[in-house]
Scaffold this motif. Structure first.
Motif, PDB file in Angstrom:
ATOM      1  N   ALA A  24     -31.328  19.275 -35.150  1.00 57.94           N
ATOM      2  CA  ALA A  24     -29.996  19.604 -34.532  1.00 57.94           C
ATOM      3  C   ALA A  24     -30.293  20.815 -34.614  1.00 57.94           C
ATOM      4  O   ALA A  24     -29.829  22.115 -33.833  1.00 57.94           O
ATOM      5  N   GLU A  25     -30.891  21.543 -35.533  1.00 55.76           N
ATOM      6  CA  GLU A  25     -31.043  22.881 -36.005  1.00 55.76           C
ATOM      7  C   GLU A  25     -32.103  22.967 -34.717  1.00 55.76           C
ATOM      8  O   GLU A  25     -32.591  24.251 -34.060  1.00 55.76           O
ATOM      9  N   TYR A  85     -30.325  23.694 -31.752  1.00 53.11           N
ATOM     10  CA  TYR A  85     -29.211  24.154 -31.634  1.00 53.11           C
ATOM     11  C   TYR A  85     -29.589  26.233 -31.491  1.00 53.11           C
ATOM     12  O   TYR A  85     -28.924  26.209 -30.766  1.00 53.11           O
ATOM     13  N   ASP A  93     -29.362  26.698 -28.457  1.00 53.64           N
ATOM     14  CA  ASP A  93     -28.321  26.695 -27.517  1.00 53.64           C
ATOM     15  C   ASP A  93     -28.244  25.026 -26.911  1.00 53.64           C
ATOM     16  O   ASP A  93     -27.162  25.971 -25.591  1.00 53.64           O
ATOM     17  N   ALA A  94     -28.493  24.422 -27.419  1.00 57.80           N
ATOM     18  CA  ALA A  94     -28.057  22.980 -26.453  1.00 57.80           C
ATOM     19  C   ALA A  94     -26.855  22.396 -27.055  1.00 57.80           C
ATOM     20  O   ALA A  94     -26.225  22.382 -27.751  1.00 57.80           O
ATOM     21  N   ASN A  95     -26.486  22.150 -25.704  1.00 57.24           N
ATOM     22  CA  ASN A  95     -24.931  21.725 -25.972  1.00 57.24           C
ATOM     23  C   ASN A  95     -25.328  19.717 -25.713  1.00 57.24           C
ATOM     24  O   ASN A  95     -25.384  19.132 -24.385  1.00 57.24           O
ATOM     25  N   ILE A  96     -25.554  19.375 -27.248  1.00 59.57           N
ATOM     26  CA  ILE A  96     -25.533  18.414 -26.757  1.00 59.57           C
ATOM     27  C   ILE A  96     -24.401  17.091 -26.692  1.00 59.57           C
ATOM     28  O   ILE A  96     -23.089  17.092 -27.265  1.00 59.57           O
ATOM     29  N   LEU A  97     -24.488  16.087 -26.263  1.00 63.84           N
ATOM     30  CA  LEU A  97     -23.469  15.507 -24.597  1.00 63.84           C
ATOM     31  C   LEU A  97     -23.287  14.679 -26.119  1.00 63.84           C
ATOM     32  O   LEU A  97     -22.763  13.307 -26.778  1.00 63.84           O
ATOM     33  N   HIS A  98     -24.424  13.356 -26.558  1.00 68.75           N
ATOM     34  CA  HIS A  98     -24.492  12.304 -26.750  1.00 68.75           C
ATOM     35  C   HIS A  98     -25.976  12.633 -28.177  1.00 68.75           C
ATOM     36  O   HIS A  98     -26.961  13.051 -27.976  1.00 68.75           O
ATOM     37  N   ALA A  99     -25.767  11.918 -29.438  1.00 67.56           N
ATOM     38  CA  ALA A  99     -26.328  11.805 -29.961  1.00 67.56           C
ATOM     39  C   ALA A  99     -26.224   9.999 -31.047  1.00 67.56           C
ATOM     40  O   ALA A  99     -25.325  10.174 -31.880  1.00 67.56           O
ATOM     41  N   THR A 152     -27.714  22.956 -18.456  1.00 68.77           N
ATOM     42  CA  THR A 152     -27.198  24.420 -18.666  1.00 68.77           C
ATOM     43  C   THR A 152     -26.581  25.472 -19.705  1.00 68.77           C
ATOM     44  O   THR A 152     -26.594  24.380 -20.708  1.00 68.77           O
ATOM     45  N   GLY A 153     -27.902  26.375 -19.612  1.00 66.65           N
ATOM     46  CA  GLY A 153     -27.150  27.093 -20.437  1.00 66.65           C
ATOM     47  C   GLY A 153     -28.481  26.722 -22.304  1.00 66.65           C
ATOM     48  O   GLY A 153     -28.461  27.414 -22.469  1.00 66.65           O
ATOM     49  N   LYS A 189     -20.566  24.321 -29.965  1.00 64.88           N
ATOM     50  CA  LYS A 189     -22.522  23.955 -30.382  1.00 64.88           C
ATOM     51  C   LYS A 189     -22.889  24.083 -31.393  1.00 64.88           C
ATOM     52  O   LYS A 189     -21.584  24.289 -32.352  1.00 64.88           O
ATOM     53  N   GLY A 190     -23.677  23.425 -31.948  1.00 65.64           N
ATOM     54  CA  GLY A 190     -24.107  24.109 -33.060  1.00 65.64           C
ATOM     55  C   GLY A 190     -22.919  22.388 -34.714  1.00 65.64           C
ATOM     56  O   GLY A 190     -23.483  23.024 -36.221  1.00 65.64           O
ATOM     57  N   VAL A 233     -23.428  19.380 -35.452  1.00 66.45           N
ATOM     58  CA  VAL A 233     -23.778  18.659 -36.257  1.00 66.45           C
ATOM     59  C   VAL A 233     -24.888  19.311 -36.801  1.00 66.45           C
ATOM     60  O   VAL A 233     -25.258  19.104 -38.061  1.00 66.45           O
ATOM     61  N   ALA A 234     -25.571  20.579 -36.554  1.00 60.78           N
ATOM     62  CA  ALA A 234     -26.257  20.945 -36.987  1.00 60.78           C
ATOM     63  C   ALA A 234     -26.254  21.795 -38.620  1.00 60.78           C
ATOM     64  O   ALA A 234     -26.675  22.086 -39.521  1.00 60.78           O
ATOM     65  N   GLN A 269     -21.263   9.979 -33.935  1.00 61.82           N
ATOM     66  CA  GLN A 269     -20.323  10.714 -33.623  1.00 61.82           C
ATOM     67  C   GLN A 269     -19.330  10.411 -32.317  1.00 61.82           C
ATOM     68  O   GLN A 269     -20.682   9.803 -31.962  1.00 61.82           O
ATOM     69  N   GLN A 321     -18.258  12.463 -28.755  1.00 59.93           N
ATOM     70  CA  GLN A 321     -17.198  13.672 -27.819  1.00 59.93           C
ATOM     71  C   GLN A 321     -16.160  13.358 -26.857  1.00 59.93           C
ATOM     72  O   GLN A 321     -16.205  12.496 -26.205  1.00 59.93           O
TER      73      GLN A 321
END
Lengths: 284, 284, 284, 284
Positions: B22-23, B26, B29-35, B55-56, C15-16, C18-19, C37, C39
């Motif tokens: 996750a670190e 992050y 700058d990842a925008n996590i959608l599913h984990a 994106t980003g 963002k961030g 989870v990290a 988790q 969203q």
């Protein structure tokens, strides 16, 4: 309590059977409540179940056999008549796992299972509390290694003395001998904790877990001398996932076992099952 | 089309894995959608799937491996990165029965199956009409008795030329050789028309009918050299009764086969499946 | 008994998260057992559940709040920490129908429901036998017409005295007042004997029978002041046919009710449910 | 093609009906293939279906009515005779969503639906490709706002000209008028994309999503002038979770709709459905 009779017939498939049986019953003023039939195309068999109200039925059931025999002979029928005023007498066999036992006793209490349950046979003392709670005598018959013959002799004597019609193996963890089973043909119901014929034999949940299946099942069937090979009465499954550990399978399985076993007992005591080849017909 | 990346990880279970992954994400700058993750207690394995919006995302995917490797090495990970902007290329293999083929092509058309389907491989000409209707080229490669090697060589050449990622045996009634399957490990999906491990092998519906089961099933799984023994992806069942003849089983089974096969393909192309031992994890 | 802690988080999706959470737990050497988790795209919400082993966890749980608050504030979290070494204290409410009560008590006895059940509240004396059998005190609080306020006062005093965390309406045939429910937000679980939102209100089986549906259902949900409108936790259905009379629906329904209610209780006491809007997230 | 006749009977429940019907058929040497009956205890109704082989049947079907009428009058029967040598003529109505249309046409092609399908009626041109593929003429009849009367007149003329027996609304997104429906009583089958009576009316999946249900359903029923209130033929459900977005519900729902609609059509053309009150009997 119901006041009905049930006639169950198996015979070669021919024209005129329904007409003859319906005519016979009508002649004695039967009020038919349920009638269902099945033709097995492969075996050219005809199977039938008729249930009628005994109120107003103009033939004494003691006379039924004598009067019905000519018709039965004409169509080469194997048949039997069941009188719902005499509920079946059912013995519950149990070992340590008591979920099926407690489920059956509860359903019996609520009236879902219209039968008599005069005794519990157990090879472990754990079920005594249920015997006390429901007032059903428990007979503790241990089955030490190498002494199954003696234990079965005690069991068979008990069943005979109590005029038992049906033995239900409610997770009874012993294999009944060929001798025992042959004395109660299609009158011993077992529950196997897998979706037969998958995982025949011991520890099915463990093997299902190892194999990584996505559904687990349970099966109720008539016990025959070949373990887990008897005619299947009912099956059901539940979804599992990789998140389910072995313990979860055991838990989910318990609910399946209760369902498939109690349905089988219900259908048997309602005289809704006919066996042919290795198959069952479950009449509506 | 999706604009995401999927990271799939298998490694020994240890503390700190989630924090580290996750670190890492992050930081860019990842925008996590599913984990989603899974610990296999028996094997002391940790399995994880993370999907994030590109994106980003501040790291070029071409650089991902170089940057992620130190972390992966630290935790002894087997891992792979999937880029959803490059849909998998899927080949459909079919024989005469076309219900799974037509079902997959329809789902593909409606967008349910986000992949490319550049070709159909058939050993019978019957599927040509679907090839024409959907505009997917069909390659007719007969498999005469004794000439499987030559046919498989043609097939493998085609798959290589078309850069195929996944082979779907949509009721392809041939057994693929060990050589073929080993070239596409966990990348050949088969549908078996029974509830495995019940009725492994040929004619499962016939055998289910003979056995008198009360439910029939279907199973999608990764093909391995041992027929019907590969890791199970999905299973489902449908209730049958004594009234169902063999023809009814075949009909009801077709609907099951379509469901379990299309779900397996869907999950595979969404990169939601990880295999370990003989089992699959299906991530949410 | 488990020796774990569970952290449940709801916050705006950013963002961030989870990290930050994973890093926080790793810092104190947490061995994470489960993390899941969700969203919610519509509400731009992030919901999370983490469970870790307390063996070797380097932070005293009494200190958790003080140490976690800065992080929680940064992400505008609503959160709570649950300590599995302190099982929830559950009160079972029952009227005359006892199938859900006996089912929950049995599951509790077998260890399927890891909670304390210090009392049964009943408005009829019928459940006394279960109280005696399982050694769980029963408090008989009749609810005469027009005297619900007084009865609820007694009930609430009992719940407070016994430090009850969760009220389970095990076919308790009274509507709890707005005042009662508001004191236990998302801590009263009810079972409704229909597939909500079909057949809201009284006598759902009768109405299902009249309507001629082909499946009947049951629903467990958190009770809110609007009857049958609370967040749904679990639902299930069973097939019926024209052959099923009203009595059959009641019987089949009982099994459904037991299943959906016991699952809801299980998930609640495992701290696997988060409510948002009128919906529930059930974490794996 | 089958060579059978089907007799469907509804009458007040009295003694002797089965005997009389069976005797009548036996007199003409009928080889009965299926017989099923149902008693509705509430309405004191008797409902029956008999199917027999026409090979060797000694009564010309053209004479059936004249010969059967005395018996029918005696028992106050409403009855009809269906001749399977004349398959029903079925019209498929469709709008833009084509999954049910393509599913029905495929099942028809494979022989699962033994009927004639002489035409498709569409209010959008999208289904033309299926018309071309299967060689079933498509009649494009737009339904502009305010001009439904005129469109329905065209439709009814077509149906009359083509001697249509059954109209199947395969996700036809228009409400048929009272006038239209009354011309085809119990001969218009609709599929509603919810588990009726939950979510009657528009956008059921959206409302199911908002309500947070844990299962979604679909229902096939005879269309009546009260939208979604007609007799239910078949229902089914599929499990969803908080992870399923609206798009997932729509996808999963499509599979349900195909299943429940195709089963309803199959049972109708097999003459297995009798309607009474607002309910259906589905004969085995």
């Amino acid at each position: 309590m119901k006041n009905t009779a049930v006639l169950l017939i198996t015979c070669p498939d021919r024209k005129g059977i329904v007409a003859a049986v319906a005519e016979f019953l009508y002649k004695f003023d039967a009020n038919i409540l349920h009638a269902d039939q099945h033709q097995d195309a492969q075996g050219k068999l005809f199977l039938m179940r008729v249930e009628w109200d005994l109120t107003g039925f103009a033939l004494d059931l003691a006379e039924f056999s004598r009067r019905f025999s000519p018709l039965a002979d004409r169509f080469e029928m194997r048949w039997r008549l069941e009188d719902s005023r005499h509920p079946l007498r059912v013995a519950l066999f149990v070992s340590k796992y008591d979920h099926c036992l407690m489920d059956l006793l509860y359903r019996h209490k609520t009236g879902e299972l219209p039968c008599d349950i005069p005794l519990i046979v157990a090879n472990h003392p754990d079920a005594q509390k249920w015997s006390d709670f429901y007032g059903v005598p428990l007979h503790l018959i241990p089955v030490p290694a190498g002494a199954k013959d003696e234990a079965e002799k005690q069991q068979l004597d008990l069943l005979a003395a109590e005029k038992i019609d049906l033995v239900v193996m409610a997770r009874y963890m012993q294999v009944l001998s060929k001798n025992f089973v042959s004395k109660y043909p299609h009158r011993v119901i077992n529950v196997h904790h897998s979706f037969l014929p998958a995982f025949v034999g011991a520890k099915p949940y463990h093997r299902a877990f190892e194999r990584g299946v996505k559904l687990i099942g349970a099966t109720s069937h008539y016990a025959t001398e070949d373990l887990d090979e008897g005619p299947i009465i009912e099956q059901d499954v539940v979804r599992i996932s990789h998140r389910d550990g072995l313990e979860d399978l055991l838990e989910k399985g318990r609910d399946l076992e209760k369902m498939v076993l109690s349905r089988a007992v219900r259908w048997h005591i309602d005289h809704r099952i006919l066996v042919y080849d290795r198959k069952t017909v479950i009449f509506d």
